[in-house]
Design a protein around this motif. Structure first.
Motif, PDB file in Angstrom:
ATOM      1  N   PHE A 139      38.994  39.056  37.749  1.00 47.15           N
ATOM      2  CA  PHE A 139      39.375  37.703  38.149  1.00 47.15           C
ATOM      3  C   PHE A 139      38.249  36.721  37.831  1.00 47.15           C
ATOM      4  O   PHE A 139      38.489  35.654  37.257  1.00 47.15           O
TER       5      PHE A 139
ATOM      6  N   SER B 216      42.977  33.772  43.724  1.00 45.69           N
ATOM      7  CA  SER B 216      42.465  35.138  43.816  1.00 45.69           C
ATOM      8  C   SER B 216      43.367  36.013  44.689  1.00 45.69           C
ATOM      9  O   SER B 216      43.672  37.161  44.336  1.00 45.69           O
TER      10      SER B 216
ATOM     11  N   ASP C 169      46.546  36.826  42.905  1.00 49.16           N
ATOM     12  CA  ASP C 169      46.277  37.848  41.897  1.00 49.16           C
ATOM     13  C   ASP C 169      46.160  39.220  42.545  1.00 49.16           C
ATOM     14  O   ASP C 169      46.757  40.193  42.099  1.00 49.16           O
TER      15      ASP C 169
END
Length: 89
Positions: free
Chosen positions: A70, A20, A23
């Motif tokens: 996500f 995460s 990202d």
């Protein structure tokens, strides 16, 4: 929950949080997140974590467009892995 399962789920959470963060920081090229999510969901403990806490993570992501995206990608990867396993049987 026994200690071994707890430690495994904790490690899965760490891996998902790392993915995460990467990202969010823009370390993945456009369109590459699904591949990374699919690789993560190849891990049995990551799938168990997602089965147990995926809904909670989706609630946490509400209102944050990037976090919602996500979460959707990880959820899709988990479901796709489950479907692929079922088809292989």
């Amino acid at each position: 929950m026994d200690v071994k399962e707890y430690m495994g789920l904790l490690k899965a959470n760490q891996l998902i949080c790392t993915l995460s963060l990467r990202d969010r920081l823009g370390f993945f090229r456009t369109g590459h997140l699904p591949w990374h999510a699919a690789k993560l969901m190849e891990s049995d403990v990551c799938r168990r974590y997602w089965d147990r806490f995926g809904d909670f993570r989706a609630e946490e992501a509400e209102g944050d467009e990037q976090a919602e995206h996500f979460t959707r990608v990880l959820d899709r990867a988990a479901k796709n892995h489950g479907q692929a396993q079922a088809a292989a049987v």
